[in-house]
Write an enzyme that holds these catalytic residues in place. Structure first.
Site, PDB file in Angstrom:
ATOM      1  N   HIS A  62       0.837  -1.236  -0.091  1.00  0.00           N
ATOM      2  CA  HIS A  62       0.066  -0.103  -0.217  1.00  0.00           C
ATOM      3  C   HIS A  62       0.827   1.391   0.084  1.00  0.00           C
ATOM      4  O   HIS A  62       1.550   1.384   1.046  1.00  0.00           O
ATOM      5  CB  HIS A  62      -0.974  -0.071   1.311  1.00  0.00           C
ATOM      6  N   LEU A  63       0.882   1.904  -1.115  1.00  0.00           N
ATOM      7  CA  LEU A  63       1.696   3.012  -1.279  1.00  0.00           C
ATOM      8  C   LEU A  63       0.980   4.363  -0.804  1.00  0.00           C
ATOM      9  O   LEU A  63       1.746   5.279  -0.664  1.00  0.00           O
ATOM     10  CB  LEU A  63       2.314   3.547  -2.678  1.00  0.00           C
TER      11      LEU A  63
ATOM     12  N   PRO B  46      -6.669  -0.622  10.433  1.00  0.00           N
ATOM     13  CA  PRO B  46      -5.891  -1.653  10.462  1.00  0.00           C
ATOM     14  C   PRO B  46      -4.701  -1.797   9.660  1.00  0.00           C
ATOM     15  O   PRO B  46      -4.777  -1.000   8.587  1.00  0.00           O
ATOM     16  CB  PRO B  46      -6.835  -2.916   9.954  1.00  0.00           C
TER      17      PRO B  46
ATOM     18  N   ASP C  46       2.076  -6.823   2.578  1.00  0.00           N
ATOM     19  CA  ASP C  46       0.614  -5.995   2.985  1.00  0.00           C
ATOM     20  C   ASP C  46       1.321  -4.780   3.926  1.00  0.00           C
ATOM     21  O   ASP C  46       0.565  -4.361   4.701  1.00  0.00           O
ATOM     22  CB  ASP C  46      -0.218  -6.720   3.942  1.00  0.00           C
TER      23      ASP C  46
HETATM   24  O1  DOR Z   1      -4.614  -4.307   7.633  1.00  0.00           O
HETATM   25  C1  DOR Z   1      -4.933  -3.880   6.228  1.00  0.00           C
HETATM   26  N1  DOR Z   1      -4.587  -2.809   5.896  1.00  0.00           N
HETATM   27  N2  DOR Z   1      -5.638  -4.742   5.621  1.00  0.00           N
HETATM   28  C2  DOR Z   1      -6.063  -4.280   4.479  1.00  0.00           C
HETATM   29  O2  DOR Z   1      -6.969  -5.192   3.727  1.00  0.00           O
HETATM   30  C3  DOR Z   1      -5.927  -3.023   4.101  1.00  0.00           C
HETATM   31  C4  DOR Z   1      -4.847  -2.459   4.619  1.00  0.00           C
HETATM   32  C5  DOR Z   1      -4.890  -0.935   4.403  1.00  0.00           C
HETATM   33  O3  DOR Z   1      -4.804  -0.393   3.422  1.00  0.00           O
HETATM   34  O4  DOR Z   1      -4.267  -0.075   5.318  1.00  0.00           O
HETATM   35 ZN    ZN Z   2      -6.123  -7.068   2.582  1.00  0.00          ZN
END
Ligand code: DOR
Ligand code: ZN
Length: 421
Positions: free
Chosen positions: A55-56, A316, A298
């Site tokens: 995730h950038l 999260p 992730d």
């Molecule tokens: O823990 C997570 N963070 N799970 C996800 O599916 C999305 C991600 C986020 O974009 O922060």
């Molecule tokens: Zn996810």
């Protein structure tokens, strides 16, 4: 730059050997007249790592991460390519946003940034994105990550349209009707703490549904961040049936458990949540026997202020690019070559990058390399992370194996542990 790497242990798909590696014009060559010589005695020289799940945050949440800072974190973790998740703002659901992300990656020049695209417009779960157009623009992986596609009819259509386009549906498996308000894994620990739980079943039902949709449609599926023992078992059985499914697991799901939530610290809040030791062991077993193809980070940066909120209000996610190798080597009882496989050529193949990443270290291959010390023992210091966010759960966790150099197209992106730009 002509580069000679001497004395290292080369590990690639063909095995392990002691050879010197010559690099010229961005490629491995038979022999070169070196400008720079690197002594890799005691180090592993392998194809650069490929992260299927980064995730950038750019565009939209540049206060947490940018394509540049995330690429730098990736390079420091030994990555030469990353797949950028589409839950940006605006969503990566059309060619213009996807092209923007790719271009910013080129400008940063720290690793190859390959945007994924969402399965549904705005990740709203109602209307499919233009798959063919996005596939033409080079997108290989499609995902609504952050959410799973809830509607089975829409998901069936997604698989049907995907077939023949050479693209893969990558599912975040979560039946949301079962996880509303949840902050952690539903189990003994959660009951004891009196917190709302995220049952293993919510993941497993969607893994099962999508395996059956793969069986029906023949289109491939990739399962993101598998976290439960039963999910691993379902994928194992699907592979035994010859279905075109692949899966990944995160560093945190192969090392940490829900017991950490006893601290009530949101640093341990992640989706899917940390599970039990039985699940952790099943994830390790899945990696060891190849059921789970890849380790994917992730990497989910969030600004400190949001992760300091109470559990129910904090977002999260955990950062992971700079610690993935260290966690994997410390926690997996697998031959080093098999660990490297899960970080490099296996994810490269899933991302459709096998022409340029995870390649054998042989003349003609692009010089995308990671060089790491398998014996290094270290601990992460959050303030030292290159990521713009510090939300790592690995503080105080002993790590093993540290990246020393990363080479992208024959140029150092990281040299002696320092990012070069
Ligand atoms: O823990 C997570 N963070 N799970 C996800 O599916 C999305 C991600 C986020 O974009 O922060
Ligand atoms: Zn996810």
């Amino acid at each position: 730059m002509n580069l000679l790497i001497t004395g290292g242990t080369v590990i690639d798909r063909t095995g392990e050997r002691q050879i010197d590696v010559h690099v010229a014009d961005g490629h491995i060559v038979e022999v070169c007249e070196p400008d720079v010589t690197i002594d890799a005695t005691g180090l592993v020289v392998c194809p650069g790592f490929v992260d299927l799940h980064t995730h950038l945050r750019e565009p939209g949440k540049e206060e947490a991460e940018t394509i540049e800072t995330g690429s730098r974190a990736a390079a420091l973790g030994g990555y030469t390519a990353i797949v950028a998740m589409p839950n940006t703002d605006p969503t990566q659901d059309c060619v213009s946003v996807v092209d923007f992300v790719r271009r910013q990656g080129v400008i940063a020049g720290l690793c190859d940034v390959h945007p994924s695209a969402s399965i549904t417009v705005g990740r709203q779960g109602t209307q499919l994105t233009p798959f063919a157009e996005l596939a033409d623009a080079g997108v290989k992986l499609f995902t609504d990550d952050g959410n799973g596609v809830q509607d089975p009819q829409l998901m069936r259509r997604a698989f049907e349209y995907a077939k023949g386009l050479g693209i893969t549906m990558a599912q975040h498996c979560e039946v949301e009707a079962l996880t509303g308000g949840a902050v952690m894994h539903e189990g003994d620990c959660c009951s004891h703490l009196g917190l709302p739980g995220w049952p293993a079943l919510a993941e497993e039902l969607m893994v099962h549904r999508d395996i059956e949709l793969v069986r029906l449609t023949g289109a491939p599926a990739h399962f993101l961040h598998l976290s439960t023992a039963k999910s691993v078992e379902l994928v194992r059985a699907a592979k035994a049936d010859g279905l075109p499914v692949t899966a990944e697991a995160t560093p945190h799901h192969l090392s940490l458990t829900d017991e950490l939530l006893r601290s009530y610290s949101a640093i341990y809040k992640v989706n899917p949540p940390l599970r039990t030791m039985d699940d952790v062991e099943a994830v390790r077993g899945g990696l060891a026997d190849g059921t789970i193809d890849a380790i994917a980070t992730d990497h989910a940066p969030h600004v400190a202020e949001t992760k300091e909120r109470p559990l129910d209000q904090a977002p999260p996610g955990m950062v992971g690019l700079e610690t993935a190798l260290g966690v994997a080597v410390a926690h997996l009882d697998m031959p080093l070559a098999d660990i490297v496989a899960t970080l490099s050529w296996k994810p490269a193949a899933i991302a459709g990058l096998e022409e340029t990443h995870g390649c054998d270290i042989a003349p003609g291959s692009p010089a995308n390399l990671a060089i790491f010390d398998p014996e290094a023992r270290w601990e992460v210091v959050p303030a030292m992370l290159a990521s713009k966010s510090n939300n790592t759960p690995f503080v105080g966790v002993p790590l093993a194996g540290k990246v020393v150099h990363t080479i992208l197209n024959g140029q150092f992106t990281v040299r002696d542990g320092q990012a070069q730009r």
